[in-house]
Design a protein around this motif. Structure first.
Motif, PDB file in Angstrom:
ATOM      1  N   ALA A 771       0.835  -1.211   0.000  1.00 49.99           N
ATOM      2  CA  ALA A 771       0.000   0.000   0.000  1.00 49.99           C
ATOM      3  C   ALA A 771       0.866   1.255   0.000  1.00 49.99           C
ATOM      4  O   ALA A 771       0.559   2.244  -0.676  1.00 49.99           O
ATOM      5  N   ARG A 774       2.178   1.878  -3.431  1.00 49.84           N
ATOM      6  CA  ARG A 774       1.115   2.401  -4.294  1.00 49.84           C
ATOM      7  C   ARG A 774       0.940   3.896  -4.055  1.00 49.84           C
ATOM      8  O   ARG A 774       0.824   4.686  -5.002  1.00 49.84           O
ATOM      9  N   ILE A 778       1.472   6.945  -6.863  1.00 50.69           N
ATOM     10  CA  ILE A 778       0.411   7.907  -7.190  1.00 50.69           C
ATOM     11  C   ILE A 778       0.863   9.328  -6.876  1.00 50.69           C
ATOM     12  O   ILE A 778       0.638  10.260  -7.671  1.00 50.69           O
ATOM     13  N   PHE A 809       4.828   3.965 -13.139  1.00 55.92           N
ATOM     14  CA  PHE A 809       4.656   2.555 -12.795  1.00 55.92           C
ATOM     15  C   PHE A 809       5.801   1.724 -13.353  1.00 55.92           C
ATOM     16  O   PHE A 809       6.276   0.787 -12.711  1.00 55.92           O
ATOM     17  N   SER A 812       6.818  -2.188 -13.050  1.00 57.26           N
ATOM     18  CA  SER A 812       5.837  -2.789 -12.143  1.00 57.26           C
ATOM     19  C   SER A 812       4.591  -3.255 -12.888  1.00 57.26           C
ATOM     20  O   SER A 812       3.905  -4.176 -12.437  1.00 57.26           O
ATOM     21  N   ILE A 818      -0.386  -6.099 -10.189  1.00 63.58           N
ATOM     22  CA  ILE A 818      -0.413  -4.639 -10.336  1.00 63.58           C
ATOM     23  C   ILE A 818      -1.189  -4.258 -11.592  1.00 63.58           C
ATOM     24  O   ILE A 818      -1.991  -3.324 -11.595  1.00 63.58           O
ATOM     25  N   TRP A 822      -4.018  -2.557  -9.583  1.00 65.94           N
ATOM     26  CA  TRP A 822      -3.581  -1.184  -9.335  1.00 65.94           C
ATOM     27  C   TRP A 822      -3.838  -0.261 -10.522  1.00 65.94           C
ATOM     28  O   TRP A 822      -4.291   0.862 -10.349  1.00 65.94           O
ATOM     29  N   TRP A 823      -3.494  -0.730 -11.705  1.00 67.74           N
ATOM     30  CA  TRP A 823      -3.613   0.156 -12.854  1.00 67.74           C
ATOM     31  C   TRP A 823      -5.062   0.576 -13.115  1.00 67.74           C
ATOM     32  O   TRP A 823      -5.316   1.777 -13.341  1.00 67.74           O
ATOM     33  N   ARG A 825      -7.350   0.993 -10.990  1.00 65.61           N
ATOM     34  CA  ARG A 825      -7.667   1.982  -9.949  1.00 65.61           C
ATOM     35  C   ARG A 825      -7.013   3.330 -10.278  1.00 65.61           C
ATOM     36  O   ARG A 825      -7.613   4.387 -10.072  1.00 65.61           O
ATOM     37  N   PHE A 826      -5.771   3.270 -10.751  1.00 63.73           N
ATOM     38  CA  PHE A 826      -5.110   4.532 -11.103  1.00 63.73           C
ATOM     39  C   PHE A 826      -5.853   5.233 -12.232  1.00 63.73           C
ATOM     40  O   PHE A 826      -5.972   6.465 -12.239  1.00 63.73           O
ATOM     41  N   THR A 888      -3.977   7.661   0.025  1.00 65.99           N
ATOM     42  CA  THR A 888      -4.476   6.438  -0.616  1.00 65.99           C
ATOM     43  C   THR A 888      -4.998   5.457   0.421  1.00 65.99           C
ATOM     44  O   THR A 888      -5.544   4.411   0.066  1.00 65.99           O
ATOM     45  N   THR A 934      -8.671   6.457  -3.884  1.00 67.66           N
ATOM     46  CA  THR A 934      -8.712   4.996  -3.756  1.00 67.66           C
ATOM     47  C   THR A 934      -8.939   4.289  -5.082  1.00 67.66           C
ATOM     48  O   THR A 934      -8.584   3.119  -5.232  1.00 67.66           O
TER      49      THR A 934
END
Length: 1004
Positions: A771, A774, A778, A809, A812, A818, A822-823, A825-826, A888, A934
């Motif tokens: 976390a 991340r 960001i 990123f 990663s 990820i 993650w992506w 979400r980004f 985040t 988030t």
């Protein structure tokens, strides 16, 4: 199959009551029968279920003669269990020259795995079962078990034709198609290799001996003792022996007291403990009433068919289900039935093992007294053996331990795993910390270098593969923490490692035979275990475990020529599966009076004090594993015995063990945290006691549980206070960031640990981005975006931010997790951020991203510097400022901000007001805002706090000044978490603070 219909005389069958030690009664009877004439006794031939039973009878003869030497009779193992299938190998009179040798287990499994891998579905031509060698080896083990079952029951594979594929699910149809093909070619392949399968060879030996004795009965006594005849070939031989002029059968614990109605039901119920022996009596044939009790002439049991109260209770408890209506009219239970029988139900498996160890320890308080644990739960057996170490008592599990769990085998597995994992940090350190690892160094020096690798080099993200990857992280290591001499020593160790493993690395570049791969791994194992003074071969193959491992590799090398060419990458799976199939059993007992027995050993002998452990369903009886080759209905249609028959054998072993004079039953109410169910036989025993009006049930000596708990309980409880060190003023920090001020307020001890003791939490090995990572990514992406577009907000802002995100990123995004979580979400965060930014950009005259600032505060001990790196400061067109912090994770509550427990933004506002940030003039800060990013639903949200007239910033600064004033006093302690209700969300030092110990005392 032997024709045993004609008998030379009436069968001679005996039984040994379950309450008596089988081998001791047998030995005493034979010594009495031969009038202690050793030459006469030497002419006897005694057949026992296993080699371990033969050893037990040998010890029983010595006990009966007070340790005096004697000439033993001929003791032969029938092979009632899978690991004892080499029956009658040393039997005189059998011509074994024409009988092919048994197929070694390793060769058999490897050859079966090749058959499975080579199979192609006739319908599609594609690989039909598995695609990896590891799965094929596992299936090969189950296929070998299936073959053993078929051969044990002497069935024909032609029975597979009776199974109709159309009645089966698709995957069973594929499996059946393979079995039909396989069972046609497999016997021919075994024959071509010049072998017999283990069970087939056992059957032929037993059949040959039966035919030999029928044709020419031996002129000396032949006694088959301890077998229940559950194996058809064994049962045939027993029937022949029973009919020999000098042949006798001794059955363990045959029920000779049940009425005919009950016995008739026994013959129909496969789960009954007497079921196998009932079938054996039919096969001999002999009436149950003709079976006599084996006893020593002149003993109290001679000529008596009296049943003890305990055995009567057991017979009643285990009666067939269809006759349990008899429980409605039970007589009162005799007190003698329960005398010496008790039950302990423990909270969990750890407590159960500890209580059993304490009971066994108590046995040693009486001179000459013996004790034993009987269990089919090998984990429990190992726990008990470990718990006895408290009193320096060494005890063996007679069932042995898997070869794969012995130290030298673990070393070999770790080497294979390290190479397979391409020298990844976890695999490299796991190998390096094994006691055998040395790589030519003095062991202590080697360990010290590995500790440096662990602490300073290998923490954090996984490096690139190979030893070159380890060299890369070593080269980039912080020179402030490692001097050049240390780096040189570590580099030399990697050079030595590379020289040792070079044979395997070279093999990986091409396909190789299994023999080449095995030889290479043996060579590097010996090199890697070499010290500065001792050769690796001496260390690796030493002792019983080393010898067992050497024999394993000798068998593996002998079998390797039968295996197709393989890639070295397949070796770890081969090693794991094959090592797990071998067991190392102790040659000599570690303790003369204490034992751990499996159920089969307990069938043959007793101890003065017996503990039956692990009495839960799944352990007693063992839960049968699902068969991957045939479903249960298919097995029954094919003619294999149902799993219920094994339950019956397990029930017989339970009945034999519980009939002893002093028995404690134990079970754990929870195993691995999950509730358990008592074994069905314990539940039946309770039901019978209740039906007979014995509501008290079994004795429960809870003092043993209490005594065990006392072993880990301190004599007195001392109140533990939070740690509160008082460091000298001179070493106290003179500079902190705004984020550390919150930590200081909530947990002063963490500031002491971090800045005075200079402790840092080690990063995980092979750390995946968490976390915190991340949040960093960001933050960086938004910072780059704001700097790039500080003067103009572009029309394609979203595209620009996403492009920046891909750059930040970086590699990663190659990680599946990820990329998948993650992506996306980004992308949602970027869309939300651009929308918000577009709407507010017009009202902003200046923006500072990731700005650095500080202020200096005077204290009694000199100046104190407060630093900050602000995520963002916006100066509005009207002149006021807004401070923004990207989150985040969790956002502080309004109460925490206003009461000063989360002063980060308030202190940043104080720095901004005084002009403490670079490239941003001072001024009023009107608003504090947390932007929670988030990427969920919603993708982002804003929580705003109004700094009216600088209230929040002023109060926060005053609070910090008071804090500085308090900690400027020499007597102020850095107490751990003064207010537990406001302890930090994340605390790297909670284990050092021992928070759980004192927080409970204070009622947290």
């Amino acid at each position: 199959m032997v024709n045993i219909s004609q008998k030379a005389r009436r069968a001679s069958v005996y039984t040994v009551s379950a309450n008596r030690s089988f081998v001791d009664v047998l030995a005493a009877g034979l010594i009495n029968e031969t009038a202690d004439d050793q030459l006469r006794l030497a002419n006897y031939t005694i057949l026992l279920p296993t080699r371990r039973a033969c050893r037990a009878l040998t010890e029983a003869f010595l006990r009966q003669r007070g340790g005096a030497p004697l000439i033993l009779p001929s003791l032969l193992a029938l092979g009632d269990t899978d690991e004892e299938c080499m029956a009658l190998e040393e039997t005189p009179g059998l011509d074994l020259a024409t009988l092919p040798p048994v197929m070694p287990d390793i060769r058999r499994i490897l050859t079966l795995a090749d058959q499975i891998l080579a199979w192609r579905s006739p319908a599609s031509g594609e690989q039909g079962l598995v695609s990896t060698p590891g799965h094929a080896l596992l299936l090969a083990g189950e296929l070998a078990r299936f073959l053993d079952q078929v051969q044990t029951e002497r069935l024909s594979f032609e029975g597979l034709e009776a199974l109709v594929p159309e009645d089966l699910a698709a995957h069973w149809q594929d499996t059946l198609e393979f079995l039909r093909h396989f069972t046609k070619v497999w016997p021919l392949e075994v024959q071509a290799l010049g072998f017999l399968e283990p069970i087939e060879r056992r059957n032929r030996l037993l059949e040959a001996k039966a035919e030999q004795w029928m044709a020419s009965p031996p002129q000396s006594e032949v006694i088959a003792a301890g077998s229940t005849g559950s194996i058809p070939a064994t049962a045939d031989l027993l029937a022949v022996i029973a009919g020999l002029p000098l042949g006798r059968i001794l059955l363990p614990g045959l029920d000779i007291h049940s009425d005919e109605e009950n016995w008739s039901a026994v013959e129909r119920e496969a789960t009954h403990p007497q079921f196998a022996m009932a079938n054996l009596l039919k096969r001999i044939p002999i009436e149950r009433k003709e079976v006599k009790e084996w006893c020593v002439e002149g003993s109290p049991e001679a000529g008596s068919r009296h049943e003890t109260p305990r055995i009567s209770l057991l017979r009643e408890s285990l009666r067939p289900a269809e006759t349990t209506t008899a429980w409605q009219s039970l007589d009162q239970i005799a007190p003698e039935a329960l005398s010496g029988l008790s039950l302990l139900e423990c909270a969990n498996e750890t407590e159960e093992a500890g209580v059993i160890a304490l009971l066994l320890r108590h046995v040693l308080e009486t001179n000459g007294k013996t004790g034993a644990l009987v269990t089919s739960d090998r984990r429990l057996a190992r726990r008990v053996a470990a718990a006895l170490g408290r009193w320096n008592i060494s005890i063996d599990d007679s069932s042995g331990i898997p070869l794969s769990e012995t130290p030298p085998a673990i070393f070999m597995r770790l080497i294979a795993a390290m190479v397979e994992e391409d020298f990844a940090p976890v695999a490299f350190l796991a190998f390096s910390k094994h006691p055998l690892a040395a790589i030519g160094y003095e062991t202590e020096h080697f360990r010290s270098l590995i500790r440096i690798f662990d602490r300073y080099i290998l923490r954090g993200p996984r490096p690139s593969g190979g030893i070159s990857g380890l060299r890369g992280v070593l080269a980039s290591a912080d020179s402030r923490r490692l001097n050049e001499d240390t780096k040189h020593s570590l580099s030399a160790l990697l050079d030595a490692l590379e020289r040792c493993v070079l044979p395997v690395i070279e093999l990986a570049k091409r396909k190789a035979s299994l023999n080449e791969i095995v030889d290479a791994y043996i060579a590097i194992a010996e090199s890697l275990s070499t010290t500065d003074t001792e050769a690796g071969a001496i260390r690796l193959w030493a002792g019983e475990n080393g010898e067992a491992l050497a024999l394993f590799f000798a068998e593996l090398r002998a079998a390797a020529d039968a295996v197709l060419v393989r890639s070295p990458t397949e070796y770890p799976a081969i090693l794991e599966v094959l090592l797990g199939r071998h067991v190392v059993r102790p040659r000599h007992k570690k303790h003369p009076r204490l034992n751990i027995w499996g159920p089969l050993e307990a069938r043959m002998q007793q101890a003065d004090f017996l503990i039956i452990g692990g009495l839960n369903e799944g352990s007693w009886p063992r839960e049968p594993n699902p068969d991957p080759w045939l479903s249960k209905p298919m097995l029954q249609r094919f003619g294999l015995p149902s799993p219920e028959q094994r339950i019956g054998l397990s029930a017989h072993d339970f009945a034999q063990a519980i009939a002893g004079p002093n028995v404690v039953l134990t079970r754990a109410r929870k195993v691995d945290g999950a509730p358990t169910v008592p074994t069905r036989w314990l539940s039946r025993l309770r039901s019978v006691l209740t039906a007979a009006g014995h509501d008290v049930g079994l004795a429960t000596p809870h003092q043993w549980i209490e005594w065990h708990q006392m072993l880990g309980r301190p004599k007195q409880t001392k109140r533990i206070l939070p740690p509160a060190p008082i460091p000298p003023i001179a070493v106290r920090p003179k500079k902190l960031s705004v984020t550390r001020v919150e930590e200081w307020m909530r947990d002063p001890y963490s500031i002491y640990a971090r800045y005075i003791l200079n402790l840092r939490k080690l990063d995980p090995l092979e750390a995946d981005p968490g976390a915190a990572d991340r949040g960093t990514i960001i933050h960086e992406a938004l910072d780059v975006f704001l700097r790039k577009h500080a003067d103009h907000f572009p029309d394609d802002a979203l595209t620009s931010l996403l492009d920046i995100g891909k750059t930040v990123f970086g590699a990663s995004l190659g990680r599946p997790a990820i990329r998948a979580f993650w992506w996306p979400r980004f992308e949602r965060i970027a869309e939300w951020f651009v929308e918000k930014e577009r709407g507010r950009r017009a009202g902003i005259s200046q923006s500072l991203s990731e700005g650095r600032g500080h202020i200096t505060i005077s204290t009694a001990n000199g100046p104190f510097t407060l630093t900050a790196i602000v995520d963002r400061i916006d100066r509005r067109a009207g002149g006021g400022m807004e401070i923004i912090d990207y989150k985040t994770g969790a956002v502080p509550s309004r109460k925490e901000v206003e009461y000063g427990y989360s002063p980060q933004l308030s202190l940043e506002a104080a720095i901004a007001t005084s002009g403490g940030f670079e490239k941003m003039d001072g001024g009023d800060v009107e608003t504090l805002a947390y932007w929670r990013l988030t990427g969920g639903d919603p993708s982002g949200e804003i929580r705003t706090f109004t700094n009216d007239d600088g209230t929040l910033s002023t109060n926060a600064l005053l609070g910090l000044e008071r804090l500085l004033e308090v900690f400027s006093k020499a007597e102020t302690a850095y107490q751990a978490i003064p207010a537990p209700a406001y302890r930090p969300r994340y605390n790297d030092f909670e284990h050092l603070e021992r928070f759980r110990e004192w927080a409970d005392v204070e009622g947290d």
